[in-house]
Design an enzyme around this catalytic site. Structure first.
Site, PDB file in Angstrom:
ATOM      1  NE  ARG A  34      22.625 -51.726   0.943  1.00 49.34           N
ATOM      2  CZ  ARG A  34      22.023 -50.953   0.043  1.00 49.34           C
ATOM      3  NH1 ARG A  34      21.128 -51.525  -0.890  1.00 49.34           N
ATOM      4  NH2 ARG A  34      22.481 -49.864  -0.253  1.00 49.34           N
ATOM      5  CD  GLU A  50      30.025 -46.504   2.750  1.00 52.24           C
ATOM      6  OE1 GLU A  50      30.610 -45.706   2.037  1.00 52.24           O
ATOM      7  OE2 GLU A  50      29.046 -47.019   2.580  1.00 52.24           O
ATOM      8  CE1 TYR A  95      42.654 -41.560  -6.014  1.00 49.21           C
ATOM      9  CE2 TYR A  95      41.227 -43.682  -6.301  1.00 49.21           C
ATOM     10  CZ  TYR A  95      41.535 -42.276  -6.881  1.00 49.21           C
ATOM     11  OH  TYR A  95      41.423 -41.793  -7.870  1.00 49.21           O
ATOM     12  CE1 TYR A 131      28.587 -40.649   1.075  1.00 48.52           C
ATOM     13  CE2 TYR A 131      30.469 -42.483   1.196  1.00 48.52           C
ATOM     14  CZ  TYR A 131      28.975 -42.037   0.838  1.00 48.52           C
ATOM     15  OH  TYR A 131      28.237 -43.183   0.417  1.00 48.52           O
ATOM     16  CG  ASP A 149      27.738 -40.929  -2.997  1.00 46.99           C
ATOM     17  OD1 ASP A 149      26.696 -40.205  -3.102  1.00 46.99           O
ATOM     18  OD2 ASP A 149      27.947 -41.937  -2.913  1.00 46.99           O
ATOM     19  CB  CYS A 208      12.394 -39.262 -14.378  1.00 49.60           C
ATOM     20  SG  CYS A 208      14.078 -38.361 -14.484  1.00 49.60           S
ATOM     21  CB  CYS A 211      12.233 -41.516  -9.864  1.00 52.08           C
ATOM     22  SG  CYS A 211      12.921 -40.495  -8.503  1.00 52.08           S
ATOM     23  CB  CYS A 217      11.849 -34.455  -9.430  1.00 50.45           C
ATOM     24  SG  CYS A 217      13.745 -34.241 -10.177  1.00 50.45           S
TER      25      CYS A 217
HETATM   26  S1  SF4 Z   1      15.541 -37.468  -8.699  1.00 47.27           S
HETATM   27 FE1  SF4 Z   1      14.436 -36.445 -10.413  1.00 47.27          FE
HETATM   28  S2  SF4 Z   1      16.079 -36.467 -11.969  1.00 47.27           S
HETATM   29 FE2  SF4 Z   1      16.430 -38.104 -10.524  1.00 47.27          FE
HETATM   30  S3  SF4 Z   1      15.549 -39.934 -11.205  1.00 47.27           S
HETATM   31 FE3  SF4 Z   1      14.035 -38.885  -9.715  1.00 47.27          FE
HETATM   32  S4  SF4 Z   1      12.859 -37.685 -10.977  1.00 47.27           S
HETATM   33 FE4  SF4 Z   1      14.308 -38.367 -12.291  1.00 47.27          FE
END
Ligand code: SF4
Length: 358
Positions: A34, A50, A95, A131, A149, A208, A211, A217
């Site tokens: 990266r 990749e 592969y 992809y 992916d 989460c 996140c 979400c």
């Molecule tokens: S996208 Fe949704 S399920 Fe995934 S970590 Fe974030 S809050 Fe959690």
């Protein structure tokens, strides 16, 4: 990582690219391939990583990537390499069609003077599927492409609580992922999405609370994150069986041969063996053994098992020893045991040799 804090998600609010990018700016993974902040990505490195990462983990790929780059620092150098050398350097990554395509693609790119910049043109190159084309276009050229992916599928199906099963849901997931894209930082957005899937939105117990999209979400709101993506029941390929023959010569050499260029494990090295079939008859296994006068075959205890993407394999292994100066049968060759590491042996053959030589 367990989630101790239950946030109050606000349903129906669309996930903002800006929130994900701000998270990425703080938590991006430092990966060998990266580009660092402010650096221009090198399309060769992006492509090489990749291709290696297809079906393989970051941890496995890292040493291979470093070795390839040290040996072939540019796409031109890789184009000039011998296929045999590439297959040897690739051995263990699995592969093997990818390694052959890697070589073909390097030659094509070297001929045209560089990688094309858009997804469609990239897809026409050997070994580059949807992809990988999207990943190279986004990461190397900041094109407005979103590579999808398994990690990204998981994030998107959870964000939107997509009930359709995979693979049917793929087109919808792709469209939704594309709709989230930040046009001014496409490359970073693609990598941020990959990082979120790889580090936070894990298959089990996603973190989460950490996140950046937890407020939008729907799966988090419903508390059933782990149930996404919905998957159709997988049908495993039917078991194939066969025999492998390990022949040792008294001067510490072993009988090997090269598989045909086309097909499974093409151009890789193997010990002689039977065909791999669903209806393999073990009582007739020795019919396929290489012929040596007065050879006494010993059937080894146990079997070697290996799982390819489309079928599991079970091999019985026979072993024999022959005197020095015994000639190799047509199409086979004697290789000193100490030189085995230099051979392009696929994992299944390494297992066979380990079984026979340990
Ligand atoms: S996208 Fe949704 S399920 Fe995934 S970590 Fe974030 S809050 Fe959690």
């Amino acid at each position: 990582m367990s989630v101790a804090v239950k946030l109050a998600p606000r349903k129906n609010e669309r996930p903002e690219a800006g929130a994900l990018l701000a998270w990425y700016d703080r938590h991006r993974r430092a990966l060998p391939w990266r580009a660092r902040r402010g650096e221009t990505p090198d399309p060769y490195r992006v492509w090489l990583s990749e291709i290696m990462l297809q079906q393989t983990t970051v941890k496995t790929v890292a040493p291979y990537y470093a070795r390839f780059l040290a040996k072939w620092p540019t796409v031109q150098a890789l184009a000039k390499a011998k296929l045999d050398d590439i297959l040897r350097a690739w051995a263990g990554l699995g592969y093997y069609a990818r390694a052959r395509n890697l070589h073909a693609c390097a030659q094509e790119v070297a001929k045209r003077g560089g990688f094309p910049r858009d997804e469609e043109a990239l897809r026409k190159l050997p070994g580059i599927g949807a992809y990988t084309a999207a990943a190279i276009a986004a990461i190397a050229f900041d094109a407005p492409s979103v590579p999808v992916d398994g990690n990204v599928e998981r994030v998107v199906t959870r964000l939107f609580a997509i009930e359709d099963e995979l693979p049917t849901a793929k087109a919808r997931i792709k469209a939704l992922a594309q709709s989230l894209l930040s046009m001014d930082r496409s490359g970073d957005f693609a990598q941020a999405l990959m990082d979120l899937g790889a580090t936070i939105c894990s298959p089990k117990r996603p973190a989460c609370a950490l996140c950046p999209w937890n407020e939008s979400c729907l799966a988090f709101a419903g508390g059933d994150q782990e149930s996404f993506p919905r998957k159709a029941v997988k049908r495993e390929g039917k078991l194939r069986r066969g025999a492998a023959f390990v022949v040792l010569r008294s001067d510490e050499k072993i009988l090997l041969r090269t598989r045909p260029e086309k097909g499974l494990l093409g151009a890789m090295t193997e010990v002689p063996g039977s065909k791999w079939m669903h209806d393999f008859d073990p009582t007739k296994a020795l019919d396929a053994a290489p012929k040596f006068r007065a050879a006494k075959w010993q059937k080894l205890t146990g079997v070697v098992t290996h799982t390819f993407t489309h079928f599991p394999l079970e091999l019985i292994v026979y072993k024999t020893e022959v005197p020095k100066n015994t000639r190799a049968p047509k199409g086979a060759r004697w290789v000193p045991i100490q030189n085995l590491s230099g051979e392009a042996l696929p994992t299944v053959m390494r297992k066979v040799l380990a079984h026979a030589l340990d």
